[in-house]
Design a protein around this motif. Sequence first.
Motif, PDB file in Angstrom:
ATOM      1  N   GLU A   1       0.995  -1.532   0.024  1.00  0.00           N
ATOM      2  CA  GLU A   1      -0.231   0.081  -0.359  1.00  0.00           C
ATOM      3  C   GLU A   1       0.937   0.860  -0.420  1.00  0.00           C
ATOM      4  O   GLU A   1       0.584   2.106  -0.355  1.00  0.00           O
ATOM      5  CB  GLU A   1      -0.859   0.223   1.295  1.00  0.00           C
ATOM      6  N   ALA A   2       2.210   1.371   0.617  1.00  0.00           N
ATOM      7  CA  ALA A   2       3.082   2.280   0.948  1.00  0.00           C
ATOM      8  C   ALA A   2       3.678   2.793  -0.357  1.00  0.00           C
ATOM      9  O   ALA A   2       3.295   3.642  -1.424  1.00  0.00           O
ATOM     10  CB  ALA A   2       3.817   2.276   1.436  1.00  0.00           C
ATOM     11  N   THR A   3       3.785   1.541  -1.412  1.00  0.00           N
ATOM     12  CA  THR A   3       4.702   1.616  -2.521  1.00  0.00           C
ATOM     13  C   THR A   3       3.244   1.860  -3.809  1.00  0.00           C
ATOM     14  O   THR A   3       3.964   2.794  -4.692  1.00  0.00           O
ATOM     15  CB  THR A   3       5.227   0.684  -2.898  1.00  0.00           C
ATOM     16  N   ALA A   4       2.056   1.458  -3.554  1.00  0.00           N
ATOM     17  CA  ALA A   4       0.982   2.089  -4.384  1.00  0.00           C
ATOM     18  C   ALA A   4       0.982   3.681  -4.639  1.00  0.00           C
ATOM     19  O   ALA A   4       0.267   3.922  -5.414  1.00  0.00           O
ATOM     20  CB  ALA A   4      -0.339   0.917  -4.271  1.00  0.00           C
ATOM     21  N   HIS A   5       0.804   4.508  -3.018  1.00  0.00           N
ATOM     22  CA  HIS A   5       0.664   6.101  -2.566  1.00  0.00           C
ATOM     23  C   HIS A   5       1.553   6.156  -3.097  1.00  0.00           C
ATOM     24  O   HIS A   5       1.272   7.231  -3.767  1.00  0.00           O
ATOM     25  CB  HIS A   5       0.434   5.653  -1.530  1.00  0.00           C
ATOM     26  N   THR A   6       2.757   6.051  -3.268  1.00  0.00           N
ATOM     27  CA  THR A   6       3.935   6.598  -3.645  1.00  0.00           C
ATOM     28  C   THR A   6       3.994   6.782  -5.129  1.00  0.00           C
ATOM     29  O   THR A   6       3.470   8.047  -5.469  1.00  0.00           O
ATOM     30  CB  THR A   6       5.296   6.314  -3.332  1.00  0.00           C
ATOM     31  N   LEU A   7       3.498   5.553  -6.229  1.00  0.00           N
ATOM     32  CA  LEU A   7       3.723   5.497  -7.415  1.00  0.00           C
ATOM     33  C   LEU A   7       2.194   6.960  -7.409  1.00  0.00           C
ATOM     34  O   LEU A   7       2.387   7.666  -8.713  1.00  0.00           O
ATOM     35  CB  LEU A   7       3.062   4.167  -7.719  1.00  0.00           C
ATOM     36  N   ALA A   8       0.826   6.181  -7.145  1.00  0.00           N
ATOM     37  CA  ALA A   8      -0.155   7.122  -7.364  1.00  0.00           C
ATOM     38  C   ALA A   8       0.414   9.109  -7.579  1.00  0.00           C
ATOM     39  O   ALA A   8      -0.593   9.864  -7.936  1.00  0.00           O
ATOM     40  CB  ALA A   8      -1.144   7.151  -6.665  1.00  0.00           C
ATOM     41  N   SER A   9       0.861   8.840  -6.677  1.00  0.00           N
ATOM     42  CA  SER A   9       1.369  10.644  -5.364  1.00  0.00           C
ATOM     43  C   SER A   9       2.444  11.566  -6.854  1.00  0.00           C
ATOM     44  O   SER A   9       1.986  12.381  -7.322  1.00  0.00           O
ATOM     45  CB  SER A   9       1.680  11.105  -4.771  1.00  0.00           C
ATOM     46  N   ALA A  10       2.917  10.074  -7.288  1.00  0.00           N
ATOM     47  CA  ALA A  10       4.340  10.895  -8.389  1.00  0.00           C
ATOM     48  C   ALA A  10       3.572  11.085  -9.485  1.00  0.00           C
ATOM     49  O   ALA A  10       4.028  11.374 -10.599  1.00  0.00           O
ATOM     50  CB  ALA A  10       5.391  10.067  -8.398  1.00  0.00           C
ATOM     51  N   GLY A  11       2.394  10.485  -9.797  1.00  0.00           N
ATOM     52  CA  GLY A  11       1.973  10.292 -11.137  1.00  0.00           C
ATOM     53  C   GLY A  11       2.010   8.936 -12.545  1.00  0.00           C
ATOM     54  O   GLY A  11       1.957   9.294 -13.435  1.00  0.00           O
ATOM     55  N   MET A  12       3.503   8.031 -11.511  1.00  0.00           N
ATOM     56  CA  MET A  12       3.021   7.174 -12.372  1.00  0.00           C
ATOM     57  C   MET A  12       2.475   5.650 -12.725  1.00  0.00           C
ATOM     58  O   MET A  12       2.546   5.290 -14.122  1.00  0.00           O
ATOM     59  CB  MET A  12       4.903   6.767 -11.608  1.00  0.00           C
ATOM     60  N   ALA A  13       1.826   5.759 -12.068  1.00  0.00           N
ATOM     61  CA  ALA A  13       0.869   4.796 -12.522  1.00  0.00           C
ATOM     62  C   ALA A  13      -0.985   4.763 -12.212  1.00  0.00           C
ATOM     63  O   ALA A  13      -1.273   5.900 -10.613  1.00  0.00           O
ATOM     64  CB  ALA A  13       1.328   3.540 -11.647  1.00  0.00           C
ATOM     65  N   LEU A  14      -1.301   4.087 -12.248  1.00  0.00           N
ATOM     66  CA  LEU A  14      -3.091   4.736 -11.728  1.00  0.00           C
ATOM     67  C   LEU A  14      -3.537   3.079 -10.717  1.00  0.00           C
ATOM     68  O   LEU A  14      -3.028   2.200 -10.719  1.00  0.00           O
ATOM     69  CB  LEU A  14      -3.861   4.274 -12.540  1.00  0.00           C
ATOM     70  N   THR A  15      -3.327   3.690  -9.367  1.00  0.00           N
ATOM     71  CA  THR A  15      -3.771   2.144  -8.370  1.00  0.00           C
ATOM     72  C   THR A  15      -5.074   2.423  -8.036  1.00  0.00           C
ATOM     73  O   THR A  15      -6.207   3.344  -8.078  1.00  0.00           O
ATOM     74  CB  THR A  15      -3.017   3.389  -7.223  1.00  0.00           C
ATOM     75  N   VAL A  16      -4.910   1.579  -7.632  1.00  0.00           N
ATOM     76  CA  VAL A  16      -6.727   1.161  -7.518  1.00  0.00           C
ATOM     77  C   VAL A  16      -6.516   0.528  -5.816  1.00  0.00           C
ATOM     78  O   VAL A  16      -5.913  -0.225  -5.983  1.00  0.00           O
ATOM     79  CB  VAL A  16      -7.654   0.309  -8.452  1.00  0.00           C
ATOM     80  N   ASP A  17      -7.824   0.009  -5.068  1.00  0.00           N
ATOM     81  CA  ASP A  17      -6.875  -0.473  -3.187  1.00  0.00           C
ATOM     82  C   ASP A  17      -8.246  -2.153  -3.703  1.00  0.00           C
ATOM     83  O   ASP A  17      -7.443  -2.787  -2.259  1.00  0.00           O
ATOM     84  CB  ASP A  17      -7.687  -0.226  -2.250  1.00  0.00           C
ATOM     85  N   ARG A  18      -8.245  -2.632  -4.860  1.00  0.00           N
ATOM     86  CA  ARG A  18      -9.049  -3.769  -5.069  1.00  0.00           C
ATOM     87  C   ARG A  18      -8.816  -4.077  -6.096  1.00  0.00           C
ATOM     88  O   ARG A  18      -8.762  -3.340  -7.165  1.00  0.00           O
ATOM     89  CB  ARG A  18     -10.208  -4.017  -4.166  1.00  0.00           C
TER      90      ARG A  18
ATOM     91  N   TRP B   1       7.977   7.790 -15.291  1.00  0.00           N
ATOM     92  CA  TRP B   1       8.685   6.406 -14.779  1.00  0.00           C
ATOM     93  C   TRP B   1      10.624   6.432 -14.431  1.00  0.00           C
ATOM     94  O   TRP B   1      10.731   5.436 -14.042  1.00  0.00           O
ATOM     95  CB  TRP B   1       8.655   4.526 -15.498  1.00  0.00           C
ATOM     96  N   ARG B   2      11.190   7.509 -15.110  1.00  0.00           N
ATOM     97  CA  ARG B   2      12.706   7.940 -15.069  1.00  0.00           C
ATOM     98  C   ARG B   2      12.662   7.929 -13.348  1.00  0.00           C
ATOM     99  O   ARG B   2      13.801   7.653 -13.192  1.00  0.00           O
ATOM    100  CB  ARG B   2      12.633   8.315 -15.880  1.00  0.00           C
ATOM    101  N   ALA B   3      11.274   8.541 -12.756  1.00  0.00           N
ATOM    102  CA  ALA B   3      11.935   8.983 -11.145  1.00  0.00           C
ATOM    103  C   ALA B   3      12.042   7.852 -10.602  1.00  0.00           C
ATOM    104  O   ALA B   3      12.291   8.141  -9.199  1.00  0.00           O
ATOM    105  CB  ALA B   3      11.332   9.997 -11.311  1.00  0.00           C
ATOM    106  N   TRP B   4      11.661   6.390 -11.250  1.00  0.00           N
ATOM    107  CA  TRP B   4      12.193   5.548 -10.211  1.00  0.00           C
ATOM    108  C   TRP B   4      13.650   5.296  -9.787  1.00  0.00           C
ATOM    109  O   TRP B   4      13.674   4.487  -9.148  1.00  0.00           O
ATOM    110  CB  TRP B   4      10.873   4.331 -10.236  1.00  0.00           C
ATOM    111  N   GLN B   5      14.570   5.606 -10.709  1.00  0.00           N
ATOM    112  CA  GLN B   5      15.791   5.660 -11.135  1.00  0.00           C
ATOM    113  C   GLN B   5      16.107   4.184 -11.067  1.00  0.00           C
ATOM    114  O   GLN B   5      17.421   3.530 -10.301  1.00  0.00           O
ATOM    115  CB  GLN B   5      16.498   5.737  -9.904  1.00  0.00           C
ATOM    116  N   THR B   6      15.705   3.237 -11.563  1.00  0.00           N
ATOM    117  CA  THR B   6      16.091   1.830 -12.194  1.00  0.00           C
ATOM    118  C   THR B   6      17.183   1.799 -12.719  1.00  0.00           C
ATOM    119  O   THR B   6      18.122   0.397 -12.344  1.00  0.00           O
ATOM    120  CB  THR B   6      15.079   0.962 -12.731  1.00  0.00           C
ATOM    121  N   ARG B   7      17.794   2.548 -13.660  1.00  0.00           N
ATOM    122  CA  ARG B   7      19.203   2.915 -14.329  1.00  0.00           C
ATOM    123  C   ARG B   7      20.435   2.281 -12.878  1.00  0.00           C
ATOM    124  O   ARG B   7      20.334   3.877 -12.498  1.00  0.00           O
ATOM    125  CB  ARG B   7      19.575   3.513 -14.993  1.00  0.00           C
TER     126      ARG B   7
END
Length: 333
Positions: A266-283, A305-311
Amino acid sequence: MIGYYIHHHGSGHLLRARRIRACLGQPVTALSSLTLSDDEVLDDVVHLPAENPASTVGDPTAAGALHWAPRHDRGLADRMAAIAAWIAATRPDAMVVDVSVEVALLARLHGVPVVCMALPGARTDPAHQLVHRIAERLIAAWPRDLYDPLWLRPYADKTRYVGGITRFDGRPPVFPPRDERPTVLVVGGACGGSSTAAQVRVCALRHPEYHWRSIGLGDWADDPWPELCRADVIVTHAGQGAVADVAAAAKPAIVVPAPRPYGEQEATAHTLASAGMALTVDRWPDLGDWPALLARARDLDTGRWRAWQTRGAGARAAAAIAEVTGERLRSAS
């Protein structure tokens, strides 16, 4: 020599260990109850006895100080004895622990410096506080500017925020044959999640205007990269490895966090949603909700997604370990 304890739940811990090993200059011995015979990346493997809890478990948390240390548990005793025997015989330069409070403490009580993987969620309980205090380094596999939890701030001087660690770091995209319909890829996990193969089949029947595919739902793929690359939208849980893989592919995503201890996903999903990276739903969405959700996901700016710094994230994790061992790194393969 570096010891690397790999938790046996799911596959994410193992995949992360392999990526980090590719960037280290020292040999690495994996300690795990996973099946790791003839591993092409890890240098050696100590097979630990599988957990086999007794029918009656007594005080597993040691009055709240630990996570899993039940009284008179033979399986626990055998696992700890095997780790202690390896430490005594090998005298490793460091132990990377992903993840176990008890294994980290065991190594540190042998005088071995410990590097621990931090995990998202509310890690404020006494056991987590203890392991964060005794670790030489903490590796957080996400970007600090997007998720900076209060409970990690007291350890800021030894925490390394490395970004999302993925086995696909640096791998060029592939372009498999495309379907005329938009492809929706549903990603499951070895530990289970919010989706099932049956649910995907029902979605395919209800919404045939999309080409529905899945991996990890009874149809495990050793190399899911082509599937990730061909997808127009990816539906995934919020495990750290899965999120990093989607970020590497830079695809529109709908994230459905699976229930995990401490609210990890839930913490990761909230982070992604707040950053506009992904659409998140709770179920898992209702059948009628999919067309609107998929349309919204396809409007996302995948460049975020570049802001997730995978490189380079695996190399940064290796550098954190090298700070403890004093070893030089090698180029990632």
